[in-house]
Design a protein around this motif. Structure first.
Motif: not given
Length: 222
Positions: A89-99, A130-143, A170-171
């Motif tokens: 069950e990869p973390t977000v970073v690990e999932e992108i590494q596996l991609d 790219g699409n996944y990164m945009d989803e991560i940022i949209e859901l993040s509470a970090e400035a 993505g773009r």
């Protein structure tokens, strides 16, 4: 328009030769490579970072037998790593590494034929990231101090990118993908990365990959 249902991608790949297809796929991998080099792997994966440092190093002539033997040998070592023996069950970073690893493995599998559908599958991976990164940022509470620049970029994005309805990553990936494809289609691709044009494409892909790493450092744990 759905980035994942894009017949024009297959048409563009159909229109280029074997080595141009390889260059397009290699550049897609370069857009993904920084997370492999900048983040640690879990010890139980059994990965050696030096494999990936070598696998993403641009060859002067990627049609040479010596380079092909090294590339394919390294992928075979990676494919024998303990990671592939268990479900994880990869973390977000690990999932992108596996991609990124998946894209490398797909290029290894495609080596003999480099068919259009095989190359399409590789090029679609940075689209997915790219699409996944945009989803991560949209859901993040970090400035995010880079958000203003990203919004400015979206405001100036070309009409050929707007139809996909994507966010910044993505773009931006699509813009670089198109530039890579256009440039590769006008070159003798086997020695592309020894030429100034190839170095410029690598720099574009590397900038995108580093942006992914910077965003992951800020948002992946929030």
């Amino acid at each position: 328009m759905d980035w994942n249902d894009d017949d024009s991608l297959t048409s563009r790949i159909d229109g280029i030769d074997r080595w141009q297809r390889f260059a397009v796929a290699f550049l897609a991998i370069r857009r993904l490579h920084a997370p492999l080099l900048e983040f640690d792997f879990p010890e139980d994966w059994g990965f050696d970072r030096s494999w990936f440092e070598a696998l993403v190093r641009p060859p002067r002539d990627f049609g040479s037998a010596e380079w092909a033997d090294e590339f394919n040998g390294l992928v075979e070592e990676e494919s024998a790593a303990p990671l592939w023996e268990d479900e994880i069950e990869p973390t977000v970073v690990e999932e992108i590494q596996l991609d990124a690893v998946m894209a490398i493995d797909l290029l290894h599998e495609a080596w003999e034929g480099l068919e259009a559908e095989q190359i399409r599958a590789i090029v679609e991976i940075p689209r997915k990231v790219g699409n996944y990164m945009d989803e991560i940022i949209e859901l993040s509470a970090e400035a995010d101090p880079a958000e203003g620049d990203r919004q400015s970029y979206l405001g100036m994005a070309g009409e050929d990118l707007v139809g996909y309805g994507l966010g910044y990553f993505g773009r931006r990936n699509l813009e670089i993908e198109y530039r890579c494809h256009d440039a590769v289609g006008m070159t003798s691709a086997r020695e592309l990365f020894a030429a100034p044009e190839g170095q410029e494409l690598l720099a574009l892909c590397d900038d995108f990959s580093r942006e992914v790493v910077a965003a992951l450092r800020l948002h992946a744990s929030s």
